[in-house]
Design a protein around this motif. Structure first.
Motif, PDB file in Angstrom:
ATOM      1  N   VAL A 372       0.820  -1.115  -0.013  1.00 19.69           N
ATOM      2  CA  VAL A 372       0.371   0.292   0.251  1.00 19.69           C
ATOM      3  C   VAL A 372       1.000   1.199   0.109  1.00 19.69           C
ATOM      4  CG1 VAL A 372      -1.659   1.371   1.044  1.00 19.69           C
ATOM      5  CG2 VAL A 372      -1.973  -1.160   0.739  1.00 19.69           C
ATOM      6  N   ALA A 373       0.427   2.730  -0.913  1.00 21.58           N
ATOM      7  CA  ALA A 373       1.210   2.857  -0.401  1.00 21.58           C
ATOM      8  C   ALA A 373       1.208   4.624   0.279  1.00 21.58           C
ATOM      9  CB  ALA A 373       0.575   4.787  -1.783  1.00 21.58           C
ATOM     10  N   VAL A 374       2.416   4.493   1.425  1.00 19.62           N
ATOM     11  CA  VAL A 374       2.495   4.993   2.326  1.00 19.62           C
ATOM     12  C   VAL A 374       2.140   7.188   2.344  1.00 19.62           C
ATOM     13  CG1 VAL A 374       4.217   6.367   4.201  1.00 19.62           C
ATOM     14  CG2 VAL A 374       3.840   3.889   2.820  1.00 19.62           C
ATOM     15  N   PRO A 375       1.404   7.544   2.525  1.00 17.81           N
ATOM     16  CA  PRO A 375       1.005   8.643   2.735  1.00 17.81           C
ATOM     17  C   PRO A 375       1.990   9.927   2.214  1.00 17.81           C
ATOM     18  CG  PRO A 375       0.169   7.607   4.621  1.00 17.81           C
ATOM     19  CD  PRO A 375       0.900   6.635   4.341  1.00 17.81           C
ATOM     20  N   ASP A 376       1.939  10.492   2.176  1.00 17.68           N
ATOM     21  CA  ASP A 376       3.486  11.688   0.972  1.00 17.68           C
ATOM     22  C   ASP A 376       3.642  12.437   2.313  1.00 17.68           C
ATOM     23  OD1 ASP A 376       3.271  11.223  -1.384  1.00 17.68           O
ATOM     24  OD2 ASP A 376       0.942  12.573  -1.619  1.00 17.68           O
ATOM     25  N   TYR A 377       2.967  12.238   3.654  1.00 22.18           N
ATOM     26  CA  TYR A 377       3.804  13.655   4.681  1.00 22.18           C
ATOM     27  C   TYR A 377       4.576  12.866   5.418  1.00 22.18           C
ATOM     28  CZ  TYR A 377       0.462  11.053   7.631  1.00 22.18           C
ATOM     29  OH  TYR A 377      -0.239   9.778   7.980  1.00 22.18           O
ATOM     30  N   VAL A 378       5.023  11.364   4.827  1.00 20.69           N
ATOM     31  CA  VAL A 378       5.880  10.388   5.795  1.00 20.69           C
ATOM     32  C   VAL A 378       7.367  10.592   4.775  1.00 20.69           C
ATOM     33  CG1 VAL A 378       6.534   7.922   6.542  1.00 20.69           C
ATOM     34  CG2 VAL A 378       3.830   8.376   6.478  1.00 20.69           C
ATOM     35  N   ASN A 379       8.030  10.848   6.011  1.00 21.02           N
ATOM     36  CA  ASN A 379       9.207  11.337   5.490  1.00 21.02           C
ATOM     37  C   ASN A 379       9.773   9.605   4.336  1.00 21.02           C
ATOM     38  OD1 ASN A 379       9.633  13.636   6.530  1.00 21.02           O
ATOM     39  ND2 ASN A 379      10.493  13.246   8.279  1.00 21.02           N
ATOM     40  N   ALA A 380      10.730  10.072   3.708  1.00 24.82           N
ATOM     41  CA  ALA A 380      11.247   8.524   2.670  1.00 24.82           C
ATOM     42  C   ALA A 380      12.058   7.209   3.688  1.00 24.82           C
ATOM     43  CB  ALA A 380      12.036   8.999   1.447  1.00 24.82           C
ATOM     44  N   GLU A 381      12.410   8.251   4.809  1.00 27.24           N
ATOM     45  CA  GLU A 381      13.331   7.020   5.551  1.00 27.24           C
ATOM     46  C   GLU A 381      12.748   6.622   5.965  1.00 27.24           C
ATOM     47  OE1 GLU A 381      14.201  11.246   7.602  1.00 27.24           O
ATOM     48  OE2 GLU A 381      13.809  10.484   5.036  1.00 27.24           O
TER      49      GLU A 381
END
Length: 695
Positions: A372-381
């Motif tokens: 599932v796609a992780v929300p944009d507000y979550v930092n990639a790391e």
């Protein structure tokens, strides 16, 4: 389901519940389709033992559908409900809802269900007891009669617990002469005395060994329930208890408990009671601690109407709130029907640092098993991947100041929690407390009184299911020696032996202590049985996908979702020492030095730990820690007349509870079918006179 008037007297109904063979071993429940029931069969040792084996089947209906939890767990202090209101009337005590005819809720259990099925078993026992004396072999005769006396005593015990008054039918009726309808209700005193008599007979007749295999009713099964019945006769609900010398009843009960404890013992590890379930007829189902269970396996006789559906009832609605990160399937040992949601009391009554039962009872982590796609507000790391934590519950204390409510939430609501242990954002995460307030019930999709996101218990998890909604295959424990300790302790308290009672409780609590170097973060439950599941290579029901978009197999989803690590360190703030974990200490030094968790409960109830009422309520707390979700809470609170007070204090969902709800209503369908001795139907006034107070 037929009317009770046909069930109560029809001894020939035993034919439809007889399960067949008389051989020893775990296969005694396998059905012989050619088996028939005749009087001639009952006059042989093998036939009578086959019929006695059939009596075990009467226990399965308890756990087939919604009444499993509605009758035993709802409306008490330990569980509220999620957003599913299937059995609402049993939780909030709305009398109109308790009547299925007046309820719009599909599958809402009827108050008559228990009554009907218990009399079905009683009729079977009566027929067997009538014919068994003709058996030539003394051993076969005693075994068959002992099992019949036990089930009849147990069924009348449950009738007494729930309704108090009921007809005492102790002989099979020749239905060829017509089905009588002029039944009378025996007094509660008469019913309980019959229970004690039947269980005494069973105790004297039953063998001491598990001669049928796992689940055999033995002398110690009868002793356990006989001790419970004697304790009941000296408990608050029995207004006639002064007729019976308390010391005699309690001394006898204590002696019986000692006999059970000495002969059967308890498991060294609490995980060996429920969590280490690895599949059909596995080792833990043969535990000597188990005194009585509803037996299931992969045979057709333990499926469908008589199947084990308990895996549905304790989990939160993870498939809905998880944002697609954790879809449901047979690779997860439970279904998310969100029936039984623990109350704040239930979480808070455990010592979360030292009591291993908390961490061996609650499932705090689910792994991400769908791409599932992780929300944009979550930092990639910080972005989690398949196999990382998808759902996380923190079982912390109210005094914990580390957490703030806005940090947490479910996948569909923006939240910032990154697990400091993994460096990963967790899509769904909730603590019990944040900023000193109870918040576990605020992260679901509905109002707090219908929260669908919560930490649930794992005692019914079953990874052997071959379908998302298929039958479970594990046995269901109905009595075990862990409870025997608590029955003994309460008898000792009522007998004035406070020091002895505390010593008994401490021996049981010793098992709950962490052992030296035991991994406090290790987790297991019956989901582990999926390792040998025949559906492992099939595609997941919800079409879970891997990182490259490939549809996932059930086995791959299992490997991602079943994380064998709990949230102990993060929940408690207690780090593992470099030298390894020490053993924990749960021993209680005195009644004036109860654990803080218990003192908080007694303070809320306005009780002193030095009073008899305070000591009994402490034991009720210990029953929660030891026996949570084990199908007898309503009966125990009714027995001690603590139901109303504890439910009002600790379960806000019991909106309409009144003192008279300490008894269930006599089923209206039974009353409507009655006649007086002249054959005329009862008048409304006569029916009302037979009904329990308040209904």
């Amino acid at each position: 389901m037929k009317n009770i008037n046909n069930k109560i007297l029809s001894g020939i109904l035993v034919a439809s519940m007889t399960l067949g063979t008389t051989s020893c071993g775990d296969d005694f429940l396998k059905e012989n389709a050619n088996h028939t029931t005749t009087d001639a069969l009952l006059e042989t040792g093998s036939g009578a033992l086959a019929m006695a084996a059939g009596l075990y089947g009467n226990l399965r209906w308890h756990f087939g559908y919604e009444w499993a939890y509605a009758i035993t767990l709802y409306g008490c202090d330990e569980f509220s409900m999620g957003s599913d209101e299937t059995s609402l009337g049993w939780m909030d005590y709305n009398t109109a809802e308790l009547n299925p005819a007046g309820s719009s809720r599909r599958n809402h259990p009827s108050p008559a269900d228990l009554w009907n099925e218990l009399y079905y078993g009683i009729a079977s026992c009566n027929l067997l007891l009538k014919k068994a004396p003709l058996i030539t072999s003394e051993q076969d005769r005693n075994s068959a009669m002992g099992e019949a006396y036990f089930l009849r005593g147990y069924n009348y015990y449950r009738l007494f617990c729930q309704y108090e008054r009921c007809p005492l039918q102790l002989e099979p009726i020749d239905v060829s002469a017509g089905v009588p309808r002029n039944f009378k209700l025996a007094s509660g005193e008469e019913v309980l005395n019959q229970v004690i008599s039947d269980l005494e007979s069973a105790y004297n007749l039953l063998r001491t060994d598990d001669w049928r295999g796992a689940g055999t009713w033995t002398k110690y099964t009868a002793a356990h329930f006989l001790a419970k019945a004697l304790l009941y006769r000296q408990s608050e609900r029995c207004t006639w208890k002064d007729k019976y010398p308390a010391k005699a009843d309690l001394d006898r009960a204590i002696k019986l408990c000692d006999e059970v404890i000495d002969a059967r013992g308890i498991e060294n590890d609490y995980n060996n009671l429920y969590a280490n379930w690895t599949g059909v007829d596995c080792a833990i189902e043969k535990s000597k601690e188990i005194l009585m269970s509803a037996l299931h396996n992969d045979a057709s006789t333990t499926a469908g109407r008589y199947g084990n559906r308990t895996y549905n009832y304790f989990s939160s609605q993870f498939n809905t709130y998880s944002g697609g990160f954790v879809p449901r399937g047979q690779y997860i040992g439970e279904m998310d029907f969100q029936r039984c949601r623990p109350t704040e009391y239930t979480y808070a009554v455990f010592d979360n640092v030292n009591d291993s039962r908390l961490w061996k009872t609650f499932k705090t982590v689910y792994g991400i098993c769908n791409n599932v796609a992780v929300p944009d507000y979550v930092n990639a790391e910080n972005a989690p991947k398949l196999g990382d934590q998808g759902i996380l519950f923190l079982l912390n204390k109210k005094s914990d100041t580390r957490f703030h409510k806005e940090e947490f939430g479910r996948a569909g609501v923006e939240h910032t929690f990154v697990n400091p242990e993994t460096g990963k954002w967790v899509p769904n995460v909730a603590p019990i407390y944040a900023d000193g307030e109870y918040v576990m019930n605020t992260y679901g999709t509905t109002a707090p009184n219908r929260a669908n996101m919560y930490c649930a218990i794992n005692k019914t998890a079953d990874g052997s299911r071959t379908g998302e909604k298929g039958d479970a295959h594990r046995d269901i424990t109905m009595a075990r020696v862990g409870e025997t300790y608590l029955v003994k302790a309460e008898c000792q308290v009522r007998n004035g032996d406070d020091n002895g009672a505390l010593a008994t409780i401490n021996r049981l609590r010793k098992r709950a202590e962490w052992k030296e170097n035991e991994d406090r973060e290790y987790y297991v439950d019956g989901t582990i049985a999926f390792k040998s599941n025949s559906t492992a290579s099939g595609t997941t029901v919800k079409k879970n996908t891997d990182a490259d978009g490939t549809k996932m197999t059930n086995m791959k989803a299992f490997e991602y979702s079943f994380i064998q690590k709990n949230s102990y360190v993060l929940s408690t703030g207690v780090e593992c020492p470099e030298s390894g974990w020490d053993a924990s200490d749960l021993q209680i030094a005195g009644w004036d030095r109860l654990p803080a968790e218990d003192q908080a409960v007694l303070d809320a109830m306005g009780l002193s730990s030095s009073s008899l009422e305070g000591k009994i309520n402490f034991i009720l707390n210990e029953r929660t820690r030891e026996l949570l979700g084990e199908w007898n809470r309503w009966d125990e609170l009714s027995r001690t007349k603590t139901l109303y007070k504890r439910a009002k204090l600790f379960n806000p969902e019991t909106l309409y509870i009144q003192a008279y709800h300490n008894l269930r209503p006599i089923p209206q369908s039974f009353l409507d079918g009655l006649t007086n001795d002249s054959g005329k139907p009862l008048t409304d006034e006569e029916k009302k006179a037979m009904q329990n107070e308040g209904y």
